[in-house]
Scaffold this motif. Sequence first.
Motif, PDB file in Angstrom:
ATOM      1  N   TRP A 156     -41.054  39.167  32.363  1.00 62.92           N
ATOM      2  CA  TRP A 156     -40.760  38.294  31.220  1.00 62.92           C
ATOM      3  C   TRP A 156     -39.655  38.877  30.347  1.00 62.92           C
ATOM      4  CZ3 TRP A 156     -43.692  33.750  30.477  1.00 62.92           C
ATOM      5  CH2 TRP A 156     -44.834  33.628  31.282  1.00 62.92           C
ATOM      6  N   ARG A 157     -39.443  40.163  30.480  1.00 59.73           N
ATOM      7  CA  ARG A 157     -38.419  40.901  29.749  1.00 59.73           C
ATOM      8  C   ARG A 157     -38.523  40.734  28.234  1.00 59.73           C
ATOM      9  NH1 ARG A 157     -38.632  44.176  31.585  1.00 59.73           N
ATOM     10  NH2 ARG A 157     -36.725  45.190  30.922  1.00 59.73           N
ATOM     11  N   ILE A 158     -39.623  41.146  27.678  1.00 58.03           N
ATOM     12  CA  ILE A 158     -39.758  41.110  26.226  1.00 58.03           C
ATOM     13  C   ILE A 158     -40.125  42.507  25.720  1.00 58.03           C
ATOM     14  CG2 ILE A 158     -40.977  40.120  24.245  1.00 58.03           C
ATOM     15  CD1 ILE A 158     -39.194  38.110  25.666  1.00 58.03           C
ATOM     16  N   GLY A 159     -39.227  43.046  24.896  1.00 62.18           N
ATOM     17  CA  GLY A 159     -39.480  44.326  24.251  1.00 62.18           C
ATOM     18  C   GLY A 159     -39.170  44.193  22.773  1.00 62.18           C
ATOM     19  N   TYR A 160     -39.248  45.289  22.061  1.00 60.54           N
ATOM     20  CA  TYR A 160     -38.884  45.235  20.648  1.00 60.54           C
ATOM     21  C   TYR A 160     -38.577  46.632  20.139  1.00 60.54           C
ATOM     22  CZ  TYR A 160     -43.912  46.238  20.217  1.00 60.54           C
ATOM     23  OH  TYR A 160     -45.167  46.774  20.368  1.00 60.54           O
ATOM     24  N   VAL A 161     -37.857  46.651  19.022  1.00 56.46           N
ATOM     25  CA  VAL A 161     -37.602  47.917  18.335  1.00 56.46           C
ATOM     26  C   VAL A 161     -37.872  47.687  16.857  1.00 56.46           C
ATOM     27  CG1 VAL A 161     -35.105  47.398  18.370  1.00 56.46           C
ATOM     28  CG2 VAL A 161     -35.875  49.713  17.823  1.00 56.46           C
ATOM     29  N   ALA A 162     -38.541  48.666  16.251  1.00 54.43           N
ATOM     30  CA  ALA A 162     -38.859  48.564  14.827  1.00 54.43           C
ATOM     31  C   ALA A 162     -38.367  49.830  14.137  1.00 54.43           C
ATOM     32  CB  ALA A 162     -40.364  48.402  14.640  1.00 54.43           C
ATOM     33  N   GLY A 163     -37.885  49.670  12.920  1.00 51.82           N
ATOM     34  CA  GLY A 163     -37.381  50.839  12.192  1.00 51.82           C
ATOM     35  C   GLY A 163     -36.790  50.428  10.856  1.00 51.82           C
ATOM     36  N   HIS A 164     -36.062  51.361  10.255  1.00 56.54           N
ATOM     37  CA  HIS A 164     -35.459  51.094   8.946  1.00 56.54           C
ATOM     38  C   HIS A 164     -34.518  49.890   9.046  1.00 56.54           C
ATOM     39  CE1 HIS A 164     -32.951  51.557   5.394  1.00 56.54           C
ATOM     40  NE2 HIS A 164     -33.962  52.263   4.891  1.00 56.54           N
ATOM     41  N   LYS A 165     -34.485  49.058   7.998  1.00 50.79           N
ATOM     42  CA  LYS A 165     -33.740  47.796   8.089  1.00 50.79           C
ATOM     43  C   LYS A 165     -32.244  48.008   8.317  1.00 50.79           C
ATOM     44  CE  LYS A 165     -33.530  46.865   3.069  1.00 50.79           C
ATOM     45  NZ  LYS A 165     -32.249  47.458   2.771  1.00 50.79           N
ATOM     46  N   ASP A 166     -31.685  49.089   7.832  1.00 48.39           N
ATOM     47  CA  ASP A 166     -30.254  49.315   8.051  1.00 48.39           C
ATOM     48  C   ASP A 166     -29.955  49.537   9.540  1.00 48.39           C
ATOM     49  OD1 ASP A 166     -30.072  49.152   5.359  1.00 48.39           O
ATOM     50  OD2 ASP A 166     -29.717  51.307   5.012  1.00 48.39           O
ATOM     51  N   LEU A 167     -30.838  50.311  10.183  1.00 52.29           N
ATOM     52  CA  LEU A 167     -30.633  50.601  11.610  1.00 52.29           C
ATOM     53  C   LEU A 167     -30.930  49.371  12.459  1.00 52.29           C
ATOM     54  CD1 LEU A 167     -32.294  54.151  11.697  1.00 52.29           C
ATOM     55  CD2 LEU A 167     -29.865  53.600  11.567  1.00 52.29           C
ATOM     56  N   ILE A 168     -31.996  48.669  12.104  1.00 46.37           N
ATOM     57  CA  ILE A 168     -32.328  47.441  12.847  1.00 46.37           C
ATOM     58  C   ILE A 168     -31.199  46.422  12.659  1.00 46.37           C
ATOM     59  CG2 ILE A 168     -33.936  45.472  12.978  1.00 46.37           C
ATOM     60  CD1 ILE A 168     -35.031  48.061  14.217  1.00 46.37           C
ATOM     61  N   GLY A 169     -30.624  46.383  11.460  1.00 42.42           N
ATOM     62  CA  GLY A 169     -29.500  45.469  11.201  1.00 42.42           C
ATOM     63  C   GLY A 169     -28.324  45.777  12.111  1.00 42.42           C
ATOM     64  N   GLY A 170     -28.023  47.051  12.294  1.00 41.00           N
ATOM     65  CA  GLY A 170     -26.923  47.455  13.185  1.00 41.00           C
ATOM     66  C   GLY A 170     -27.209  47.056  14.621  1.00 41.00           C
ATOM     67  N   MET A 171     -28.437  47.286  15.032  1.00 38.65           N
ATOM     68  CA  MET A 171     -28.810  46.922  16.411  1.00 38.65           C
ATOM     69  C   MET A 171     -28.776  45.414  16.602  1.00 38.65           C
ATOM     70  SD  MET A 171     -31.907  49.440  17.332  1.00 38.65           S
ATOM     71  CE  MET A 171     -31.970  50.606  16.041  1.00 38.65           C
ATOM     72  N   THR A 172     -29.178  44.692  15.587  1.00 37.75           N
ATOM     73  CA  THR A 172     -29.175  43.219  15.689  1.00 37.75           C
ATOM     74  C   THR A 172     -27.755  42.704  15.884  1.00 37.75           C
ATOM     75  OG1 THR A 172     -31.117  43.167  14.257  1.00 37.75           O
ATOM     76  CG2 THR A 172     -29.977  41.079  14.588  1.00 37.75           C
ATOM     77  N   ARG A 173     -26.793  43.376  15.238  1.00 36.47           N
ATOM     78  CA  ARG A 173     -25.403  42.940  15.406  1.00 36.47           C
ATOM     79  C   ARG A 173     -24.945  43.131  16.857  1.00 36.47           C
ATOM     80  NH1 ARG A 173     -25.038  45.000  10.231  1.00 36.47           N
ATOM     81  NH2 ARG A 173     -24.007  46.959  10.740  1.00 36.47           N
ATOM     82  N   SER A 181     -53.147  48.468  15.011  1.00 33.95           N
ATOM     83  CA  SER A 181     -53.406  49.358  16.152  1.00 33.95           C
ATOM     84  C   SER A 181     -52.871  50.774  15.946  1.00 33.95           C
ATOM     85  CB  SER A 181     -52.828  48.768  17.434  1.00 33.95           C
ATOM     86  OG  SER A 181     -51.436  48.599  17.298  1.00 33.95           O
ATOM     87  N   LEU A 182     -51.745  50.914  15.245  1.00 36.60           N
ATOM     88  CA  LEU A 182     -51.131  52.241  15.139  1.00 36.60           C
ATOM     89  C   LEU A 182     -50.896  52.685  13.696  1.00 36.60           C
ATOM     90  CD1 LEU A 182     -48.494  51.833  18.012  1.00 36.60           C
ATOM     91  CD2 LEU A 182     -50.576  53.195  18.101  1.00 36.60           C
ATOM     92  N   GLY A 183     -51.255  51.834  12.751  1.00 40.42           N
ATOM     93  CA  GLY A 183     -51.059  52.187  11.340  1.00 40.42           C
ATOM     94  C   GLY A 183     -49.589  52.213  10.952  1.00 40.42           C
ATOM     95  N   LEU A 184     -48.772  51.379  11.596  1.00 39.68           N
ATOM     96  CA  LEU A 184     -47.338  51.329  11.296  1.00 39.68           C
ATOM     97  C   LEU A 184     -47.032  50.090  10.475  1.00 39.68           C
ATOM     98  CD1 LEU A 184     -45.933  52.208  14.842  1.00 39.68           C
ATOM     99  CD2 LEU A 184     -46.200  53.736  12.880  1.00 39.68           C
ATOM    100  N   SER A 185     -46.217  50.260   9.432  1.00 38.02           N
ATOM    101  CA  SER A 185     -45.924  49.132   8.552  1.00 38.02           C
ATOM    102  C   SER A 185     -44.448  48.747   8.677  1.00 38.02           C
ATOM    103  CB  SER A 185     -46.260  49.553   7.113  1.00 38.02           C
ATOM    104  OG  SER A 185     -45.825  48.566   6.219  1.00 38.02           O
ATOM    105  N   TYR A 186     -44.202  47.569   9.202  1.00 40.33           N
ATOM    106  CA  TYR A 186     -42.826  47.083   9.342  1.00 40.33           C
ATOM    107  C   TYR A 186     -42.712  45.671   8.782  1.00 40.33           C
ATOM    108  CZ  TYR A 186     -41.940  51.008  12.457  1.00 40.33           C
ATOM    109  OH  TYR A 186     -41.807  52.271  12.979  1.00 40.33           O
ATOM    110  N   ASP A 187     -41.637  45.434   8.031  1.00 35.90           N
ATOM    111  CA  ASP A 187     -41.362  44.108   7.487  1.00 35.90           C
ATOM    112  C   ASP A 187     -40.834  43.230   8.633  1.00 35.90           C
ATOM    113  OD1 ASP A 187     -40.283  41.881   6.318  1.00 35.90           O
ATOM    114  OD2 ASP A 187     -38.673  42.957   5.275  1.00 35.90           O
ATOM    115  N   PRO A 188     -41.568  42.144   8.963  1.00 38.44           N
ATOM    116  CA  PRO A 188     -41.126  41.332  10.103  1.00 38.44           C
ATOM    117  C   PRO A 188     -39.767  40.680   9.875  1.00 38.44           C
ATOM    118  CG  PRO A 188     -42.976  40.293   8.960  1.00 38.44           C
ATOM    119  CD  PRO A 188     -42.814  41.653   8.361  1.00 38.44           C
TER     120      PRO A 188
END
Lengths: 165, 387
Positions: free
Chosen positions: B241-258, B81-88
């Motif tokens: 239902w409260r479902i959102g998401y954030v996608a980005g560089h793995k280092d930043l997503i890793g920090g947010m996941t913590r 839909s947006l041409g964005l490539s993220y590793d799931p």
Amino acid sequence: MLTEEDHKLLKIISEDSRLTPEELSIQTGLKPKYIAKRIRDWEKEKVIVRYQPMINWDRTGEEKVTALIEVRVLPQRGYGFDKIAKRLQKFSEIKSLFLMSGGYDLSLLIEGKTMQDVALFVAEKLAPLEHIQSTATHFVLRRYKQDGVELLGEEETIQRLVVSP
Amino acid sequence: MNRYLAPHVANLPPSGIRKFFDLVATMKDVISLGVGEPDFVTPWTVRESGIFSLEQGQTMYTSNAGLLELREELSYHLDMSLGLSYDPGHEILITTGASEAVDLVMRAVLSPGDVVLVPDPSYVSYAPCATMAGASVSYVPTHAKEDFRLRVEDLAKAYTPKAKLLVLSYPNNPTGAIMNREDLLPIADFVTEHDLLVLADDIYSDLTYGGTHVSFASLPGMHDRTLFVSGFSKSYAMTGWRIGYVAGHKDLIGGMTRIHQYTMLCAPITGQIAALEALRSASEAKNEMVTAYDRRRRLMVHGFRQMGLDCFEPLGAFYVFPDISKTNLSSEEFAEELLKAENVAVVPGTAFGPSGEGHIRCSYAYSLEQLQEALKRIAHFVQSRLG
């Protein structure tokens, strides 16, 4: 071939045929003159066949009986099922008529005031017709959904906050 | 007991929306245009998948990052839909609504003293989240005469060397403004030049009229600088239902996941399963909702212009933001007096930042009949003011 705009316009008209070209213009961004002409053309071409409200007769208290009738027909050489169908569609009691695949050939939707009306129509007018082999009558007991409209029970009420971000 | 509150919490100002909500709550039979959520219920197939999952006993935690199947489907969906490539596996985190995602971005990247650049007006949470992360906010005003688009000139004026994060939220709540590729490219140059990160809140990206949404993360060089935030609330009518998401560089997503694993642990499983079904089967229902919003949008813009008010044409989200300054009332006065005189609730533009003055936010996530009645009453009120 319908354009995307045509499709939108037809869909809005199919939901509410009372809207004027001016009102349709506000909602679609198309010019009222264009809309009026398009509607006239569709009426001529029988794309728009009729403007008709959908009435839930069950709520009017008026006695009305609907039946679906499965009919098995002997097809005629050179005509198939069309000749008998052309004849059947003239009966005012028959509101809808479809050629079906599967266990029977024609499906009829019949409306009458009473069950006896419908039974008499089947027994006296429909069943005796030449080429009709058998009929099976199913009375509609309750309508739950018709033409995409859910008729039963409470509408889904959304209890939203009055103000939210 | 206020003395126990941490000062940065005690000093958080109440939301302008909350204040107005309290006022509306005292009134009866109010027609409201104040709600920032769809008036549709979640499409049936999506609801049904949630019900079925409960019947099957799927009531457990999921992994912290969310169901892998959902992240994989999202990865595919964002690409298509947006041409964005993220590793799931490492670049997508499922959150408890996009609101949590906004908070996580702020908490993961900001330190005390940092500055966040926030377009003004915009959604009410950005500034408080920045404050709670110890940072401060520099507002970047946007203007009706520029169709409420963010201009690099205004960005440059609001910039300070302490700025670390820029918020982009287009289509915008409350204005309905969008930013096209030409608008975004100079912003991308600015971001690179000043080594900024971007929080791109694309929650309304599916609700655009007359054009396709361009995601900031898809611009050259912006993938790793952007934290792409979105969710299912607006597009699929799934607010609760409260479902959102954030996608980005793995280092930043890793920090947010913590942070997420120590606070939320994971988003609710029923919502995640329903979100997966939404991606797979609800695109037609979504498109039908967009078509309905578009009809209402046109009606609202026409209605306000007929009243003699200036009304910029919003091309996204489901809000109109008419200019009410001709009435010589402030936006708060207008909203309050309208409520008292005509029982119609709208939200003062200032609830979304100082540049909202002179405007009101009207949601058109209501039926055509309700909107027509509301417009009639607002017209009556405006006429009494304009004479």
